[in-house]
Motif scaffolding. Structure first.
Motif, PDB file in Angstrom:
ATOM      1  N   TYR A   1       0.839  -1.209   0.000  1.00  0.00           N
ATOM      2  CA  TYR A   1       0.000   0.000   0.000  1.00  0.00           C
ATOM      3  C   TYR A   1       0.872   1.257   0.000  1.00  0.00           C
ATOM      4  O   TYR A   1       0.639   2.181  -0.766  1.00  0.00           O
ATOM      5  N   ARG A   2       1.867   1.276   0.892  1.00  0.00           N
ATOM      6  CA  ARG A   2       2.717   2.461   1.018  1.00  0.00           C
ATOM      7  C   ARG A   2       3.494   2.721  -0.269  1.00  0.00           C
ATOM      8  O   ARG A   2       3.520   3.847  -0.775  1.00  0.00           O
ATOM      9  N   LYS A   3       4.111   1.692  -0.831  1.00  0.00           N
ATOM     10  CA  LYS A   3       4.929   1.870  -2.036  1.00  0.00           C
ATOM     11  C   LYS A   3       4.080   2.264  -3.241  1.00  0.00           C
ATOM     12  O   LYS A   3       4.474   3.125  -4.025  1.00  0.00           O
ATOM     13  N   VAL A   4       2.922   1.656  -3.380  1.00  0.00           N
ATOM     14  CA  VAL A   4       2.043   1.990  -4.508  1.00  0.00           C
ATOM     15  C   VAL A   4       1.544   3.423  -4.365  1.00  0.00           C
ATOM     16  O   VAL A   4       1.525   4.182  -5.333  1.00  0.00           O
ATOM     17  N   LYS A   5       1.165   3.812  -3.157  1.00  0.00           N
ATOM     18  CA  LYS A   5       0.681   5.178  -2.924  1.00  0.00           C
ATOM     19  C   LYS A   5       1.774   6.198  -3.245  1.00  0.00           C
ATOM     20  O   LYS A   5       1.517   7.211  -3.897  1.00  0.00           O
ATOM     21  N   GLU A   6       3.006   5.909  -2.815  1.00  0.00           N
ATOM     22  CA  GLU A   6       4.133   6.813  -3.077  1.00  0.00           C
ATOM     23  C   GLU A   6       4.443   6.914  -4.574  1.00  0.00           C
ATOM     24  O   GLU A   6       4.722   7.987  -5.084  1.00  0.00           O
ATOM     25  N   HIS A   7       4.410   5.790  -5.250  1.00  0.00           N
ATOM     26  CA  HIS A   7       4.836   5.739  -6.649  1.00  0.00           C
ATOM     27  C   HIS A   7       3.728   6.127  -7.638  1.00  0.00           C
ATOM     28  O   HIS A   7       3.964   6.851  -8.592  1.00  0.00           O
ATOM     29  N   PHE A   8       2.524   5.607  -7.405  1.00  0.00           N
ATOM     30  CA  PHE A   8       1.426   5.801  -8.372  1.00  0.00           C
ATOM     31  C   PHE A   8       0.385   6.824  -7.912  1.00  0.00           C
ATOM     32  O   PHE A   8      -0.508   7.178  -8.679  1.00  0.00           O
ATOM     33  N   HIS A   9       0.434   7.229  -6.646  1.00  0.00           N
ATOM     34  CA  HIS A   9      -0.553   8.159  -6.070  1.00  0.00           C
ATOM     35  C   HIS A   9      -1.967   7.588  -6.127  1.00  0.00           C
ATOM     36  O   HIS A   9      -2.940   8.326  -6.314  1.00  0.00           O
ATOM     37  N   LEU A  10      -2.062   6.276  -6.012  1.00  0.00           N
ATOM     38  CA  LEU A  10      -3.332   5.568  -5.985  1.00  0.00           C
ATOM     39  C   LEU A  10      -3.270   4.522  -4.882  1.00  0.00           C
ATOM     40  O   LEU A  10      -2.186   4.119  -4.473  1.00  0.00           O
ATOM     41  N   THR A  11      -4.438   4.063  -4.424  1.00  0.00           N
ATOM     42  CA  THR A  11      -4.442   2.892  -3.562  1.00  0.00           C
ATOM     43  C   THR A  11      -4.209   1.670  -4.444  1.00  0.00           C
ATOM     44  O   THR A  11      -4.336   1.747  -5.676  1.00  0.00           O
ATOM     45  N   VAL A  12      -3.882   0.555  -3.843  1.00  0.00           N
ATOM     46  CA  VAL A  12      -3.655  -0.660  -4.625  1.00  0.00           C
ATOM     47  C   VAL A  12      -4.934  -1.064  -5.350  1.00  0.00           C
ATOM     48  O   VAL A  12      -4.900  -1.418  -6.532  1.00  0.00           O
ATOM     49  N   THR A  13      -6.057  -0.970  -4.679  1.00  0.00           N
ATOM     50  CA  THR A  13      -7.335  -1.301  -5.301  1.00  0.00           C
ATOM     51  C   THR A  13      -7.615  -0.396  -6.497  1.00  0.00           C
ATOM     52  O   THR A  13      -8.054  -0.863  -7.548  1.00  0.00           O
ATOM     53  N   GLU A  14      -7.351   0.891  -6.352  1.00  0.00           N
ATOM     54  CA  GLU A  14      -7.536   1.822  -7.470  1.00  0.00           C
ATOM     55  C   GLU A  14      -6.616   1.480  -8.633  1.00  0.00           C
ATOM     56  O   GLU A  14      -7.027   1.554  -9.791  1.00  0.00           O
ATOM     57  N   LEU A  15      -5.377   1.099  -8.319  1.00  0.00           N
ATOM     58  CA  LEU A  15      -4.426   0.737  -9.369  1.00  0.00           C
ATOM     59  C   LEU A  15      -4.883  -0.515 -10.114  1.00  0.00           C
ATOM     60  O   LEU A  15      -4.868  -0.541 -11.346  1.00  0.00           O
ATOM     61  N   ILE A  16      -5.317  -1.529  -9.377  1.00  0.00           N
ATOM     62  CA  ILE A  16      -5.819  -2.751 -10.010  1.00  0.00           C
ATOM     63  C   ILE A  16      -7.003  -2.423 -10.910  1.00  0.00           C
ATOM     64  O   ILE A  16      -7.078  -2.852 -12.061  1.00  0.00           O
ATOM     65  N   ARG A  17      -7.936  -1.628 -10.409  1.00  0.00           N
ATOM     66  CA  ARG A  17      -9.120  -1.253 -11.185  1.00  0.00           C
ATOM     67  C   ARG A  17      -8.727  -0.464 -12.433  1.00  0.00           C
ATOM     68  O   ARG A  17      -9.234  -0.710 -13.530  1.00  0.00           O
ATOM     69  N   LYS A  18      -7.818   0.495 -12.271  1.00  0.00           N
ATOM     70  CA  LYS A  18      -7.391   1.316 -13.407  1.00  0.00           C
ATOM     71  C   LYS A  18      -6.747   0.450 -14.488  1.00  0.00           C
ATOM     72  O   LYS A  18      -7.014   0.631 -15.683  1.00  0.00           O
ATOM     73  N   MET A  19      -5.918  -0.480 -14.079  1.00  0.00           N
ATOM     74  CA  MET A  19      -5.264  -1.361 -15.049  1.00  0.00           C
ATOM     75  C   MET A  19      -6.290  -2.253 -15.752  1.00  0.00           C
ATOM     76  O   MET A  19      -6.184  -2.475 -16.959  1.00  0.00           O
ATOM     77  N   ARG A  20      -7.294  -2.726 -15.030  1.00  0.00           N
ATOM     78  CA  ARG A  20      -8.346  -3.539 -15.654  1.00  0.00           C
ATOM     79  C   ARG A  20      -9.135  -2.715 -16.669  1.00  0.00           C
ATOM     80  O   ARG A  20      -9.443  -3.188 -17.761  1.00  0.00           O
ATOM     81  N   MET A  21      -9.449  -1.485 -16.309  1.00  0.00           N
ATOM     82  CA  MET A  21     -10.217  -0.637 -17.220  1.00  0.00           C
ATOM     83  C   MET A  21      -9.392  -0.261 -18.457  1.00  0.00           C
ATOM     84  O   MET A  21      -9.925  -0.209 -19.570  1.00  0.00           O
ATOM     85  N   ASN A  22      -8.105   0.002 -18.283  1.00  0.00           N
ATOM     86  CA  ASN A  22      -7.250   0.298 -19.440  1.00  0.00           C
ATOM     87  C   ASN A  22      -7.173  -0.901 -20.377  1.00  0.00           C
ATOM     88  O   ASN A  22      -7.208  -0.739 -21.599  1.00  0.00           O
ATOM     89  N   LYS A  23      -7.084  -2.089 -19.803  1.00  0.00           N
ATOM     90  CA  LYS A  23      -7.067  -3.299 -20.618  1.00  0.00           C
ATOM     91  C   LYS A  23      -8.400  -3.455 -21.339  1.00  0.00           C
ATOM     92  O   LYS A  23      -8.445  -3.786 -22.528  1.00  0.00           O
ATOM     93  N   ALA A  24      -9.491  -3.186 -20.649  1.00  0.00           N
ATOM     94  CA  ALA A  24     -10.822  -3.266 -21.271  1.00  0.00           C
ATOM     95  C   ALA A  24     -10.915  -2.286 -22.439  1.00  0.00           C
ATOM     96  O   ALA A  24     -11.417  -2.641 -23.511  1.00  0.00           O
ATOM     97  N   ALA A  25     -10.423  -1.080 -22.258  1.00  0.00           N
ATOM     98  CA  ALA A  25     -10.468  -0.083 -23.333  1.00  0.00           C
ATOM     99  C   ALA A  25      -9.660  -0.544 -24.539  1.00  0.00           C
ATOM    100  O   ALA A  25     -10.104  -0.387 -25.682  1.00  0.00           O
ATOM    101  N   SER A  26      -8.495  -1.133 -24.297  1.00  0.00           N
ATOM    102  CA  SER A  26      -7.692  -1.600 -25.439  1.00  0.00           C
ATOM    103  C   SER A  26      -8.368  -2.776 -26.137  1.00  0.00           C
ATOM    104  O   SER A  26      -8.318  -2.881 -27.359  1.00  0.00           O
ATOM    105  N   LEU A  27      -9.034  -3.638 -25.386  1.00  0.00           N
ATOM    106  CA  LEU A  27      -9.771  -4.746 -26.005  1.00  0.00           C
ATOM    107  C   LEU A  27     -10.977  -4.234 -26.782  1.00  0.00           C
ATOM    108  O   LEU A  27     -11.289  -4.737 -27.866  1.00  0.00           O
ATOM    109  N   LEU A  28     -11.652  -3.225 -26.244  1.00  0.00           N
ATOM    110  CA  LEU A  28     -12.784  -2.619 -26.955  1.00  0.00           C
ATOM    111  C   LEU A  28     -12.326  -2.012 -28.279  1.00  0.00           C
ATOM    112  O   LEU A  28     -13.010  -2.132 -29.297  1.00  0.00           O
TER     113      LEU A  28
END
Length: 107
Positions: free
Chosen positions: A39-66
């Motif tokens: 949690y700490r490293k992801v927040k420092e590096h990506f400025h997101l929570t881990v859950t937000e990062l996982i969700r964002k990556m899933r949505m980006n993948k969905a957009a590329s598949l679309l």
């Protein structure tokens, strides 16, 4: 055991993109980190929570598949780890400002 770097976060997520059960605990375990450290490293590096990062990556993948126009929205929903279309729809619209079907038509 040496902790893996944050560069592995993307690889681990990509490897597990269709796993609807992939979560913070699994990600932390695969990176040999405690959940608080992750949690700490992801927040420092990506400025997101881990859950937000996982969700964002899933949505980006969905957009590329679309954008490929090869799969239906329901197929993509499952391909990015959602077993519930309504949740997928809500998260997609939250990230991109339009529904998945409108996103396809705007591409």
């Amino acid at each position: 055991v040496r902790s893996r770097g944050l560069g592995d976060v993307y690889k681990r997520q990509e490897d597990n993109i269709a796993n609807e059960n992939f979560n913070v605990k699994i990600l932390a375990d695969t990176l040999c980190m405690s959940q608080p450290t992750l949690y700490r490293k992801v927040k420092e590096h990506f400025h997101l929570t881990v859950t937000e990062l996982i969700r964002k990556m899933r949505m980006n993948k969905a957009a590329s598949l679309l954008a490929m126009r090869k799969y239906s929205i329901l197929e993509i929903t499952e391909m990015v780890g959602y077993n519930d279309y309504e949740t997928f729809r809500k998260h997609f619209k939250s990230q991109f400002g339009v529904s998945a079907s409108k996103y396809v038509n705007c591409e």
